[in-house]
Design an enzyme around this catalytic site. Structure first.
Site, mmCIF file in Angstrom:
data_model
loop_
_atom_site.group_PDB
_atom_site.id
_atom_site.type_symbol
_atom_site.label_atom_id
_atom_site.label_comp_id
_atom_site.label_asym_id
_atom_site.label_seq_id
_atom_site.Cartn_x
_atom_site.Cartn_y
_atom_site.Cartn_z
ATOM 1 N N LYS A 77 43.124 39.247 43.146
ATOM 2 C CA LYS A 77 43.344 38.551 41.868
ATOM 3 C C LYS A 77 42.061 38.267 41.084
ATOM 4 C CE LYS A 77 47.370 39.051 42.676
ATOM 5 N NZ LYS A 77 47.940 40.173 41.953
ATOM 6 N N THR A 80 41.166 43.482 39.877
ATOM 7 C CA THR A 80 41.350 44.820 40.451
ATOM 8 C C THR A 80 42.002 45.778 39.451
ATOM 9 O OG1 THR A 80 41.962 43.554 42.428
ATOM 10 C CG2 THR A 80 42.080 45.961 42.585
ATOM 11 N N THR A 81 43.091 45.326 38.840
ATOM 12 C CA THR A 81 43.846 46.188 37.913
ATOM 13 C C THR A 81 42.950 46.652 36.763
ATOM 14 O OG1 THR A 81 45.767 44.817 38.415
ATOM 15 C CG2 THR A 81 45.964 46.294 36.534
ATOM 16 N N TRP A 82 42.206 45.736 36.225
ATOM 17 C CA TRP A 82 41.303 46.034 35.103
ATOM 18 C C TRP A 82 40.212 47.021 35.542
ATOM 19 C CZ3 TRP A 82 37.730 41.841 32.466
ATOM 20 C CH2 TRP A 82 37.305 42.308 31.232
ATOM 21 N N HIS A 140 40.355 45.431 49.224
ATOM 22 C CA HIS A 140 40.036 43.999 49.225
ATOM 23 C C HIS A 140 39.208 43.660 50.469
ATOM 24 C CE1 HIS A 140 42.635 43.233 45.871
ATOM 25 N NE2 HIS A 140 43.766 43.394 46.518
ATOM 26 N N SER A 170 45.906 32.471 39.945
ATOM 27 C CA SER A 170 46.520 33.786 39.757
ATOM 28 C C SER A 170 47.256 34.216 41.032
ATOM 29 C CB SER A 170 45.426 34.803 39.398
ATOM 30 O OG SER A 170 45.998 36.067 39.204
ATOM 31 N N TYR A 225 34.116 38.817 36.247
ATOM 32 C CA TYR A 225 35.248 38.914 35.313
ATOM 33 C C TYR A 225 34.920 38.204 33.997
ATOM 34 C CZ TYR A 225 40.224 38.371 33.897
ATOM 35 O OH TYR A 225 41.430 38.389 33.238
ATOM 36 N N ARG A 294 49.554 38.739 33.951
ATOM 37 C CA ARG A 294 50.158 37.416 33.720
ATOM 38 C C ARG A 294 49.593 36.833 32.428
ATOM 39 N NH1 ARG A 294 49.264 32.028 34.962
ATOM 40 N NH2 ARG A 294 47.153 32.584 35.588
ATOM 41 N N GLY A 296 45.667 36.859 31.934
ATOM 42 C CA GLY A 296 44.385 37.527 31.701
ATOM 43 C C GLY A 296 43.393 36.662 30.935
HETATM 44 P P1 PAP Z 1 45.303 42.508 42.768
HETATM 45 O O1 PAP Z 1 44.083 41.887 43.365
HETATM 46 O O2 PAP Z 1 46.570 42.044 43.399
HETATM 47 O O3 PAP Z 1 45.244 43.987 42.700
HETATM 48 P P2 PAP Z 1 44.331 41.797 40.138
HETATM 49 O O4 PAP Z 1 44.493 42.870 39.157
HETATM 50 O O5 PAP Z 1 42.970 41.550 40.673
HETATM 51 O O6 PAP Z 1 45.436 41.948 41.278
HETATM 52 O O7 PAP Z 1 44.767 40.409 39.503
HETATM 53 C C1 PAP Z 1 45.592 40.244 38.410
HETATM 54 C C2 PAP Z 1 44.841 39.351 37.438
HETATM 55 O O8 PAP Z 1 44.045 40.185 36.575
HETATM 56 C C3 PAP Z 1 45.809 38.606 36.555
HETATM 57 O O9 PAP Z 1 45.166 37.387 36.195
HETATM 58 P P3 PAP Z 1 45.980 36.089 35.740
HETATM 59 O O10 PAP Z 1 47.003 35.797 36.791
HETATM 60 O O11 PAP Z 1 44.951 35.000 35.645
HETATM 61 O O12 PAP Z 1 46.563 36.401 34.415
HETATM 62 C C4 PAP Z 1 45.919 39.571 35.379
HETATM 63 O O13 PAP Z 1 46.420 38.977 34.216
HETATM 64 C C5 PAP Z 1 44.492 40.021 35.226
HETATM 65 N N1 PAP Z 1 44.380 41.312 34.527
HETATM 66 C C6 PAP Z 1 45.131 42.413 34.740
HETATM 67 N N2 PAP Z 1 44.764 43.395 33.918
HETATM 68 C C7 PAP Z 1 43.755 42.912 33.154
HETATM 69 C C8 PAP Z 1 42.965 43.476 32.113
HETATM 70 N N3 PAP Z 1 43.157 44.712 31.678
HETATM 71 N N4 PAP Z 1 42.000 42.703 31.568
HETATM 72 C C9 PAP Z 1 41.809 41.438 31.997
HETATM 73 N N5 PAP Z 1 42.523 40.849 32.980
HETATM 74 C C10 PAP Z 1 43.498 41.573 33.559
#
Ligand code: PAP
Length: 328
Positions: A77, A80-82, A140, A170, A225, A294, A296
């Site tokens: 969290k 990773t996705t970004w 991870h 998150s 981040y 969620r 971001g």
């Molecule tokens: P993972 O570790 O399970 O793979 P990961 O992508 O690290 O998940 O976490 C998701 C968080 O990254 C979410 O944060 P939030 O709950 O505080 O909103 C998600 O919104 C955020 N996130 C996903 N994609 C992006 C992006 N393109 N830019 C910025 N934040 C992002």
């Protein structure tokens, strides 16, 4: 395009099922003997859910790194996705038009696999081994538990960390909403502060990569981040340069770094993945694509935990990181 092992490996025949089965019994036994707190097991100073620990043990035994592998490492969290979207887009930018890009139809979690989440539990690594070079793989895993071949081969590692308060919130949302586990946020917070969270202690995870990045600048890139949210184009250039794929002056003139940022932004990707019916297969679980988008936002923790809790976690993290030069 690299596909997740869950997708590619699902129907691969198991060539040595007896050997794998006895190995997995041994792993089960070893895990059962570890210190435990609820769903989490303590293995070499870090806490894990059993399914991830099984995969980590399996990867430690069998994963073979290549010298041109790129490893994206994160605490859960933390972005990773970004990071997956950015690295995939940067490295493959000569192959795909922005107007017809794989990320317009595939979730970032589908184009790069998180090996300790998605490797089949039967131990068949064909899905990773058959990927063309250069592979981009995510994990991870703490630095100290990465398979040894990653160190020997000298792969490049990109690590992204995030304010632990936002990472905690998150994770709590993700776990409670998408796995239907109603976890009391106060109980989870107290455990997080004790260092007991999946892949935790959170601070030790960050610290290990931070320490590596300070001595091996060409091998480990440490990103935050919050800094990336403030200046995404600057960090996309930095990431590209670290990956050996710097933007040319023509690309700069054509505003390609800005295009990469736009395509991979929270706004673009969350709109594409908003359909509640769309899911992504991660190992043996199926998750709504929208679950990874969620809010971001930086600082969203204030809406979910008290100022006092925030201060408590800040104090703990400050104490744990004291003298390292890493601050949040
Ligand atoms: P993972 O570790 O399970 O793979 P990961 O992508 O690290 O998940 O976490 C998701 C968080 O990254 C979410 O944060 P939030 O709950 O505080 O909103 C998600 O919104 C955020 N996130 C996903 N994609 C992006 C992006 N393109 N830019 C910025 N934040 C992002």
């Amino acid at each position: 395009m690299s596909m997740s092992p869950a997708e590619e490996g699902a129907s691969t025949p198991n060539t040595s099922s007896e050997a794998i089965s006895s190995e997995s019994h041994a792993t089960d036994d070893a895990i059962s003997k570890l210190p435990r707190r609820g769903e989490l097991f303590l293995y070499k100073n870090f806490w894990f859910r059993r399914v991830f620990l099984e995969r980590i043990m399996l990867l430690q035994a069998s994963f073979k790194a290549r010298d041109d592998d790129v490893i994206l490492a994160t605490n859960p969290k933390c972005g990773t996705t970004w990071l997956k979207a950015l690295a995939f887009t940067i490295i493959n930018r000569s192959r795909y038009e922005f107007s017809n890009h794989p990320l317009l139809t595939c979730h970032p979690q589908q184009v790069i696999s998180t090996i300790d989440v998605e490797t089949p539990l039967n131990g068949d690594l064909a899905c990773i081994e058959t990927l063309p070079s250069p592979r981009i793989l995510a994990t991870h895993m703490p630095f100290s538990l990465l398979p040894g071949s990653i160190g020997i081969q000298g792969c490049r590692i990109v690590y992204i960390c995030r304010d632990p308060k936002d990472a905690f919130v998150s994770w709590w949302h993700f776990t409670s909403e998408f796995f239907r586990e109603k976890i009391d946020i106060d109980v989870a917070f107290d455990m997080f502060c004790e260092g007991i969270s999946n892949y935790g202690p959170f601070w030790d995870h960050c610290l290990e990569y931070w320490t590596e990045s300070s001595t091996k600048t060409d091998r480990v890139l440490f990103l935050k981040y919050e800094e990336m949210v403030l200046e995404p184009v600057k960090y996309v250039r930095k990431l590209a340069s670290f990956l050996g794929a710097s933007f040319t002056s023509e690309e700069e003139d054509g505003k390609i770094p800005e295009e990469v940022v736009r395509l991979c932004s929270f706004n673009t990707l969350s709109a594409l993945n908003a359909n509640e019916a769309q899911v992504v297969q991660r190992g043996n679980i199926v998750v709504k694509k929208s679950a990874y988008f969620r809010r971001g936002k930086v600082g969203d923790w204030v809406n979910h935990i008290s100022e006092e809790m925030g201060r408590k976690l800040d104090d703990i993290v400050e104490e744990k990181l004291r003298g390292s030069g890493l601050v949040f």
